[in-house]
Write a protein that holds these residues in place. Structure first.
Motif, mmCIF file in Angstrom:
data_model
loop_
_atom_site.group_PDB
_atom_site.id
_atom_site.type_symbol
_atom_site.label_atom_id
_atom_site.label_comp_id
_atom_site.label_asym_id
_atom_site.label_seq_id
_atom_site.Cartn_x
_atom_site.Cartn_y
_atom_site.Cartn_z
ATOM 1 N N UNK A 95 36.677 22.526 39.499
ATOM 2 C CA UNK A 95 36.955 23.148 38.201
ATOM 3 C C UNK A 95 37.361 24.597 38.432
ATOM 4 N N UNK A 96 38.302 25.064 37.631
ATOM 5 C CA UNK A 96 38.805 26.433 37.764
ATOM 6 C C UNK A 96 38.759 27.107 36.396
ATOM 7 N N UNK A 97 38.209 28.303 36.356
ATOM 8 C CA UNK A 97 38.236 29.112 35.139
ATOM 9 C C UNK A 97 38.930 30.428 35.451
ATOM 10 N N UNK A 98 39.189 31.217 34.421
ATOM 11 C CA UNK A 98 39.964 32.439 34.631
ATOM 12 C C UNK A 98 39.634 33.483 33.583
ATOM 13 N N UNK A 99 40.175 34.690 33.785
ATOM 14 C CA UNK A 99 40.212 35.751 32.777
ATOM 15 C C UNK A 99 41.678 35.999 32.439
ATOM 16 N N UNK A 100 41.960 36.271 31.171
ATOM 17 C CA UNK A 100 43.332 36.551 30.746
ATOM 18 C C UNK A 100 43.325 37.681 29.732
ATOM 19 N N UNK A 101 44.237 38.637 29.916
ATOM 20 C CA UNK A 101 44.386 39.777 29.018
ATOM 21 C C UNK A 101 45.747 39.684 28.330
ATOM 22 N N UNK A 102 45.737 39.770 27.009
ATOM 23 C CA UNK A 102 47.001 39.798 26.277
ATOM 24 C C UNK A 102 47.279 41.207 25.782
ATOM 25 N N UNK A 103 48.566 41.518 25.626
ATOM 26 C CA UNK A 103 48.962 42.789 25.041
ATOM 27 C C UNK A 103 48.774 43.978 25.944
ATOM 28 N N UNK A 104 48.856 43.768 27.278
ATOM 29 C CA UNK A 104 48.791 44.917 28.175
ATOM 30 C C UNK A 104 50.022 45.795 27.946
ATOM 31 N N UNK A 105 49.934 47.038 28.342
ATOM 32 C CA UNK A 105 50.962 48.046 28.081
ATOM 33 C C UNK A 105 52.373 47.520 28.408
ATOM 34 N N UNK A 106 53.254 47.610 27.437
ATOM 35 C CA UNK A 106 54.686 47.263 27.527
ATOM 36 C C UNK A 106 54.958 45.771 27.692
ATOM 37 N N UNK A 107 53.948 44.908 27.566
ATOM 38 C CA UNK A 107 54.152 43.472 27.734
ATOM 39 C C UNK A 107 55.123 42.941 26.675
ATOM 40 N N UNK A 108 56.166 42.244 27.115
ATOM 41 C CA UNK A 108 57.147 41.656 26.197
ATOM 42 C C UNK A 108 56.720 40.240 25.811
ATOM 43 N N UNK A 109 57.406 39.681 24.836
ATOM 44 C CA UNK A 109 57.138 38.300 24.446
ATOM 45 C C UNK A 109 57.386 37.352 25.607
ATOM 46 N N UNK A 110 58.455 37.599 26.355
ATOM 47 C CA UNK A 110 58.770 36.732 27.496
ATOM 48 C C UNK A 110 57.687 36.816 28.569
ATOM 49 N N UNK A 111 57.153 38.004 28.802
ATOM 50 C CA UNK A 111 56.089 38.169 29.803
ATOM 51 C C UNK A 111 54.796 37.523 29.329
#
Length: 482
Positions: free
Chosen positions: A341-357
């Motif tokens: 099993x694999x889990x993770x951390x994810x951050x949204x909206x980091x500085x200058x992040x585009x929709x494509x990124x």
């Protein structure tokens, strides 16, 4: 008593939990009562156990009621803004207690201590003592200073302190699961993170002390240990370099790495389950994966934070790997440990992040299909590299929208992973009664999923059972013992 905030998962943030009773060391009782609350990551809970040990040696009794306490400590987290606000609000509540009990000592421990010491002590006048993660041995002296009418501060960071010689008081006293710190500090300078500034440079405990602590836990009836570090894969003990340390002859190998340490702990007993947290994608090696695969009692579960699925954002985050490297590590896990099993951390909206990124993060979730994830919108932390270098320029509503998207995506994959376990038999370590019904036991599978099953006469907490999974929710497996 000590109030310990226990997370459901080892990376969960700022959750409050049950309070647990601790008696002072036999023959010592100074007549004073102690109350502790912990917030944040598993390392903070482990540190609270160290603090409890140090102060119980000084004769402190503990209380479940902060209104009855003579000394109150909050062990803090600085990772997210909401954690800091919760601590500040809690401290304001304790000021009411000081009106009724002028002799009450209120202190802040841990990650917020160094960064906000002047605000807490001088501007807001919320606390009497501020103590950093490397200064807990100084707590008795600092309390004495406060008793004499002074404010007390020790936030000095150390390159040597590991508390290896202190036997932690186990606050999460189900007698089955325990945290064991294997290292302290962090040398990774992720641009969004304050940990290197609040916990100092990375240093590892000698393996002999770790094995001794885990062996002692097993002999006392514990059946699962979680080895803790900010980046366990960079664990390294060089016996030659540390030859002046009494416990340096920890293993026959001159250098002990994390794969070696995992093996040493696994060999204590096949009945002792071994987990660890947290891995770093840049450092996790095939040797670690092969060691996990080699020993049945090392759990098939890895928390591998990705933070973003886009290489440009990862570079801005100073994660020191790109999208392709992370996928390579995922592929290695799937190849070497097929049922991991694999889990993770994810951050949204980091500085200058585009929709494509952002969509690259979504596509990473589609590629890995994580069992579960800790997901956050970016929260700028003062003093970090990101705060100094980059503008926090993503509108709040965009951050929230992107977060909602990945949360929905993860719920889909969590349910997908759970559904795949139906019809399989899981080896479960019984931890206690289910929170929802005392007719059911609960425990975790090898893959760290919560499993619920009916109570039986022939088994009890602390024992392993095989459970046939019959149905599932998005977060829980449900079955019967076979």
């Amino acid at each position: 008593m000590m109030d310990l905030v226990i997370p459901d998962k080892t990376h969960d943030e700022s959750r409050q939990g049950e309070a647990l009773v601790l008696e002072p060391v036999t023959g010592k009782n100074n007549g004073r009562k102690l109350y502790i609350e912990s917030y944040g990551c598993a390392m903070n809970f482990s540190d609270s156990e160290i603090v409890a040990s140090i102060l119980s040696e000084q004769g402190f009794e503990t209380t479940a009621d902060h209104n009855a306490a003579d000394v109150i400590f909050i062990n803090t987290c600085s990772i997210r803004e909401n954690a800091e606000q919760r601590v500040r609000n809690r401290l304001k509540e304790f000021t009411v207690s000081k009106v009724k009990n002028p002799g009450l000592v209120v202190g802040v421990l841990g990650c917020m201590a160094e960064r906000l010491k002047s605000k807490f002590l001088e501007e807001e006048k919320l606390v009497d003592v501020v103590v950093g993660p490397d200064a807990y041995r100084d707590l008795p002296n600092l309390i004495d200073q406060v008793d004499s009418g002074q404010k007390a501060v020790n936030v000095l960071l150390s390159r040597e302190e590991t508390y290896a010689d202190i036997s932690p008081v186990r606050l999460n006293s189900n007698g089955i699961n325990a945290f064991v710190s294997i290292m302290r500090g962090c040398d990774n300078m992720c641009s969004f993170c304050v940990v290197p500034f609040t916990r100092g440079r990375e240093r590892s405990r000698d393996p002999q002390s770790i094995v001794a602590e885990c062996t002692d836990l097993f002999n006392k009836g514990y059946r699962e240990v979680t080895l803790l570090g900010q980046n366990v894969d960079s664990y390294k003990w060089n016996a030659t370099a540390e030859s002046e340390t009494p416990n340096a002859e920890a293993s026959s190998a001159e250098t002990t790495n994390f794969a070696n340490l995992l093996e040493l702990v696994a060999l204590i007993s096949p009945e002792l389950r071994v987990r660890f947290s947290t891995s770093h994608p840049k450092d996790i090696t095939d040797d670690v994966l092969y060691t996990i695969n080699k020993y049945d009692n090392i759990c098939n579960y890895i928390h591998l934070p990705v933070q973003s699925g886009n290489s440009r954002i990862l570079e801005m985050m100073n994660r020191t790997y790109d999208r392709e490297w992370y996928i390579n590590r995922i592929d290695a896990i799937r190849r070497i440990i097929p049922d991991c099993a694999i889990s993770t951390d994810m951050i949204t909206g980091f500085c200058s992040e585009t929709d494509e990124e952002h969509n690259d993060s979504v596509s990473m979730m589609d590629y890995v299909k994580y069992d579960f994830a800790y997901m956050f919108k970016y929260s700028e932390r003062p003093g970090t590299l990101a705060a100094k270098r980059y503008k926090d320029d993503i509108p709040e509503e965009v951050k929230q929208s992107r977060l909602a998207q990945i949360v929905a995506k993860q719920q889909e994959y969590s349910f997908y992973r759970m559904q795949a376990r139906i019809g399989k038999v899981e080896k479960v370590l019984i931890e206690g009664y289910s929170k929802k019904a005392d007719k059911d036991y609960c425990g975790r599978s090898d893959q760290n999923a919560m499993v619920i099953f009916p109570v039986g006469d022939n088994y009890k907490p602390g024992e392993y059972v095989n459970v046939l999974i019959e149905r599932t929710t998005s977060a829980t497996l449900i079955g019967k013992v076979v």
